[in-house]
Write an enzyme that holds these catalytic residues in place. Structure first.
Site, PDB file in Angstrom:
ATOM      1  N   ASP A  18       0.846  -1.195   0.000  1.00  0.00           N
ATOM      2  CA  ASP A  18       0.000   0.000   0.000  1.00  0.00           C
ATOM      3  C   ASP A  18       0.884   1.248   0.000  1.00  0.00           C
ATOM      4  OD1 ASP A  18      -2.936   1.007   0.502  1.00  0.00           O
ATOM      5  OD2 ASP A  18      -1.649   2.178   1.856  1.00  0.00           O
ATOM      6  N   HIS A  42      -5.077  14.257  -9.453  1.00  0.00           N
ATOM      7  CA  HIS A  42      -5.336  12.825  -9.696  1.00  0.00           C
ATOM      8  C   HIS A  42      -4.552  12.281 -10.890  1.00  0.00           C
ATOM      9  CE1 HIS A  42      -8.487  12.236  -6.699  1.00  0.00           C
ATOM     10  NE2 HIS A  42      -8.918  13.462  -7.000  1.00  0.00           N
ATOM     11  N   GLU A  61      -4.941   2.336  -4.060  1.00  0.00           N
ATOM     12  CA  GLU A  61      -3.479   2.363  -4.068  1.00  0.00           C
ATOM     13  C   GLU A  61      -2.908   1.101  -3.429  1.00  0.00           C
ATOM     14  OE1 GLU A  61      -4.863   4.443  -0.288  1.00  0.00           O
ATOM     15  OE2 GLU A  61      -5.478   4.329  -2.370  1.00  0.00           O
TER      16      GLU A  61
END
Length: 347
Positions: free
Chosen positions: A210, A223, A253
């Site tokens: 992560d 973004h 993510e």
């Protein structure tokens, strides 16, 4: 044949002389003369002419029957049956042999003409049948050509459908942003291959990765930059794992790596390689902006002594290890120990 002909000629020459000698002997015995010398010569010449000219004499005696029969045979040989032999009464009985023969020849000619007509009709029917068969063969060849065209078209369509199906299947199982496997593909593979399987006695490891504070990257750079970071991390993970490993993006993510036939120590080595590579990277965008990111990694291994791989347990253990790493300072590696049902920080 030659000897017979010579004998016939000798008899022909001697026969008049024998006749004259007999007549003279008869006249001498009767003390008189039957013929005078000129009459005797004339009679001898007539007899010789009759004997030397058998054709005209035969025709004179037998009429023209044989000649007509000969000409009739010549016409029949050439296929002409239109002029039969002329008879006074073909149905009369007791006629001479030549008349009977002529009547039989007419009958045979009619039969031959009938057979020839039947043969011509059969040939005509055969020719028409052959023509019809040829037309049917042409129609069949045309139908076969059309069928081949249809088959080629169907084959092309099937290939297109198969290609479209493969593309759709790949799209359904692929993350469009990173080109990695998506969440659906990852969990279907985990359930299908490692749920209840005879290969369950083989070790299986899983990494969960992560990006730390990814929301701040989106907030600061936008973004589009966040998507670019996700792509860079996906490429780094793919380079750090084996082709037999399944790497997937299972969340925004969040990434997961399924590692078959991998014990705990090799799995930890892969996690450390990924962790070090991310820490050593400074990703620079086209506009010159450099971005530094860190990741947290959770590791879980089901050892080979378990004869039934539990996908849920594997995922749950890796997830617990990931949250442990994030809750203990981030930018680290934690491992879930399945034998002790405990999580420990590795790095």
């Amino acid at each position: 044949m030659a000897n017979r002909l010579r004998l016939l000629m000798a008899v022909t020459m001697l026969f008049p002389q024998l006749i004259l000698a007999s007549l003279n002997m008869y006249a001498t015995a009767g003390n008189g003369q039957v013929f005078s010398p000129p009459e005797t010569a004339t009679l001898a010449m007539m007899i010789i002419l009759v004997l030397l000219l058998p054709g005209p004499a035969w025709r004179w005696l037998m009429g023209s029957k044989l000649a007509a029969m000969r000409h009739f045979c010549e016409r029949v040989k050439q296929g002409d049956y239109r002029k039969p032999l002329i008879l006074t009464n073909e149905d009369s009985a007791g006629d001479e042999e030549l008349t009977v023969l002529m009547r039989d020849m007419n009958w045979m000619a009619r039969r031959m003409e009938g057979r020839e007509m039947d043969l011509q009709q059969a040939v005509g029917k055969l020719s028409r049948s052959q023509q019809l068969l040829s037309e049917q063969n042409q129609s069949l060849e045309q139908a076969n050509a059309e069928l081949r065209d249809v088959q080629r078209s169907l084959q092309t369509n099937n290939q297109d459908l198969e290609s479209a199906y493969r593309r759709m299947k790949q799209m359904a199982l692929t993350d469009p942003l990173t080109s990695l496997a998506n969440r659906r593909c990852f969990f279907e593979t985990l359930e299908r291959q490692y749920g209840i399987s005879p290969d369950g006695c083989r070790p299986l490891s899983m990494l969960m990765i992560d990006i730390d504070r990814f929301k701040s990257i989106n907030d600061k750079y936008g973004h589009q930059t966040g998507d670019w970071v996700l792509q860079q991390l996906a490429a780094l993970i793919r380079r750090s794992t084996r082709q037999t490993d399944l790497t997937a993006r299972i969340g925004g993510e969040e990434y997961a790596v399924l590692m078959p036939d991998t014990m705990a120590m090799p799995a930890l080595q892969v996690a450390q390689r990924i962790h070090e590579a991310v820490n050593a990277s400074l990703w620079t965008m086209e506009n010159g902006t450099s971005i530094k990111v860190t990741v947290s990694i959770g590791v879980c291994t089901l050892p080979c002594f378990r004869c039934r791989a539990d996908g849920e347990l594997l995922f749950h253990g890796a997830d617990l290890a990931l949250y442990h790493a994030k809750n203990n300072g981030r930018n680290g590696i934690s491992r879930y120990d399945e034998t002790r049902s405990a999580v420990e920080k590795i790095a």
